[in-house]
Design a protein around this motif. Sequence first.
Motif, PDB file in Angstrom:
ATOM      1  N   VAL A  56       0.853  -1.186   0.000  1.00  0.00           N
ATOM      2  CA  VAL A  56       0.000   0.000   0.000  1.00  0.00           C
ATOM      3  C   VAL A  56       0.896   1.245   0.000  1.00  0.00           C
ATOM      4  O   VAL A  56       2.087   1.168   0.310  1.00  0.00           O
TER       5      VAL A  56
ATOM      6  N   ILE B 238      -6.841  -3.754   4.638  1.00  0.00           N
ATOM      7  CA  ILE B 238      -7.211  -3.536   3.239  1.00  0.00           C
ATOM      8  C   ILE B 238      -8.551  -4.209   2.975  1.00  0.00           C
ATOM      9  O   ILE B 238      -8.773  -5.348   3.396  1.00  0.00           O
TER      10      ILE B 238
ATOM     11  N   PRO C  80      -1.076  -5.417   5.135  1.00  0.00           N
ATOM     12  CA  PRO C  80      -0.644  -4.167   4.494  1.00  0.00           C
ATOM     13  C   PRO C  80       0.825  -3.869   4.757  1.00  0.00           C
ATOM     14  O   PRO C  80       1.272  -3.833   5.903  1.00  0.00           O
TER      15      PRO C  80
END
Length: 320
Positions: free
Chosen positions: A117, A211, A196
């Motif tokens: 991310v 997420i 993540p």
Amino acid sequence: MARRKIVVALGGNAIQSVNATAQAQQEALEKTAEQLVKIIENDVDIVIVHGNGPQVGNILLQQKVAESEKTPAMPLDTCGAMSQGMIGYWMGNAIAKVLRKRNINKDVATIVTRVIVDEKDEAFNNPTKPIGPFYTEDEARKVMKESKVVFKEDAGRGWRRVVPSPAPVSILEYKVIDSLVKDGNIVIAVGGGGIPIIHSHEGLTGTEAVIDKDFAAQKLAELVGADTLVILTAVDFVYVNFNKPNQKRLELVTSDELEGYIKGQHFAAGSMLPKIEAAIHFVNTNPERKAIITSLEKVYEALEGKTGTVISKQEGSVHV
């Protein structure tokens, strides 16, 4: 006829409803496995992505209750990894049991999956992802007074803790997942949306977030070149004006039509909206792709074109 490659996104609430015991969740997964193996029998390669909202929320609560100097609580990304291993273990056993019963010679593997991310994602400034059990408003406000945890009302169902939900940029293990699928294995991956991970000066580092599993499933489906993204939910179809006298179910619908319904605020942000948005993103990347939103009980019939909401880029661009 070429084998189809399908990514199926299964909600964490389909694993745990009211009863959070290990036995109850494993029994629920055996029922889930029965439905999934139906489609595996029909020349389909499958990757299963599962949610973990109730489970990771409970793990966090257990960590907090047991926290001490000798047993410090683990961070959210680590709790997410715990839930991946736990649910993947249960689901792998459940699927293997059904495969044996039906004399299907396939292996099933769980991949603990890391998802990249962007540390500058705006989601880190606006936590929205619900996790854990439901609270009354009074209970939620009491917890917020006593801690830095944020709660929000969740689609009329109660109040839940919310955490940042950044968009998935890439999936570190997607080549491994794709290789296993191409070899004929059933793969459970990107559980709970994946762990993540951000790039930092120290290398790859976990971060406190969850997420959305539907967006993670969509990203994985793109990376492994899936033909179809199947998102399972509590209803057989997507509806507009849901639970109103003028309720209308959507059967064959284009991504442009869904964009219009989004502008009309027909889909709840913590419920159906991310599923719709993930489906739109997936079909817009390739006009030959389709997405299906339906219930677990109807997944086999939906893949045969008999039920469910089927989303395409253009009307008539895909055949169910």
